[in-house]
Design an enzyme around this catalytic site. Sequence first.
Site, PDB file in Angstrom:
ATOM      1  CE1 TYR A 146      -3.145  -2.914   0.170  1.00 29.86           C
ATOM      2  CE2 TYR A 146      -3.127  -2.807   2.558  1.00 29.86           C
ATOM      3  CZ  TYR A 146      -3.540  -3.404   1.389  1.00 29.86           C
ATOM      4  OH  TYR A 146      -4.358  -4.500   1.434  1.00 29.86           O
ATOM      5  CG  HIS A 197      -1.048  -8.517  -0.224  1.00 27.79           C
ATOM      6  ND1 HIS A 197      -0.607  -7.239  -0.027  1.00 27.79           N
ATOM      7  CD2 HIS A 197      -2.330  -8.402  -0.672  1.00 27.79           C
ATOM      8  CE1 HIS A 197      -1.570  -6.388  -0.352  1.00 27.79           C
ATOM      9  NE2 HIS A 197      -2.628  -7.081  -0.761  1.00 27.79           N
TER      10      HIS A 197
END
Length: 313
Positions: free
Chosen positions: A56, A119
């Site tokens: 992110y 992820h």
Amino acid sequence: MEYRILGRTGLRVSIIGYGASPLGNVFSETESDECTRAVHSAIDRGINFFDVSPYYGRTLAEERLGLALRGKRDKVHLATKCGRYGETSFDFSAERVTRSIEESLKRLRTDCVDLLQAHDVEFGDVDQIVGETLPAMRELQASGKCRFIGITGYPPEALREAASRHDVDTILSYCRYNLMITDLDDVLTPLCRSRGIGLINASPLHMRLLTDTGAPEWHPAPMEVREAGRKAAELCRAAGASISEVALRFCLDHPHVATTLVGMSKQRHVETNIRAMSFQTDPALVVQLDHLFAPVKNTSWPHGWDEPGLRGR
Ligand code: NAD
């Protein structure tokens, strides 16, 4: 705040979890001070589960969260991820995962995270995920770098396959259970229930599509889904309600999800989202929304290496 137990981890997590991807300016730019205020306000209101990733904002979200959590680390359960580092940058090798946690711990200013997640496993080779990535993560757990391990991703089948072939403590699914889609319950909810796996539902606002602001430019949903979201926002406004409150309320009512992760980088969003806990949607509005969403209900989009633009890369 209400709390639930996150499956076999035993962690007692707030039913609203703090999604930290907006701290990495994933949706729009937010000033660092405002990010800190949002995080502190969430903690003050009882939110105790925070989810972030090195992906992110290419580490910006972890940096900002680490700064905001100085002196407050013991008040929260902290989850981060490994394996994804850019839009098309993935490395699920044991060596990278082991290095990744050290980098994350440094940015997050802690010596252990509560949850480490692989992820977006749909981008990995499932044989590597179950044969190398998850075993390496279990070793990190044994060495005290993380307390529990999990997986995240979009296609329920990919999550199911990985979790069926290697034990995991949690599954994080996104954009699969909200006002527009409920197929989380077809595959993942029964799996998590039967195995005691903690279930985390992310993106209750369908990645901002179910807000008055509307979806960001990069949103992968087809045009008819975005259009339905826009009309739903109008419908809610006309009924004196806010689409984001209605959408979050819907997710909080799920009986098996331990925590619903909503992305926030602004204090005012934290306050609005906390209010959704005591909000009751008018049943007549629910009927109207059901009718509006019926033609696009359960629409998903290609993901993983089938995503338009990534195909063949
Ligand atoms: P979301 O549905 O939570 O929407 C977040 C967006 O809505 C942000 O732009 C935010 O500023 C805005 N917003 C939040 N509250 C609002 C309000 N009250 N009014 C108007 N706008 C509001 O989507 P998300 O952030 O993608 O998902 C939540 C979190 O779940 C992420 O931050 C991340 O931590 C996690 N997540 C993980 C994965 C994964 O692991 N693959 C994928 C998606 C999400």
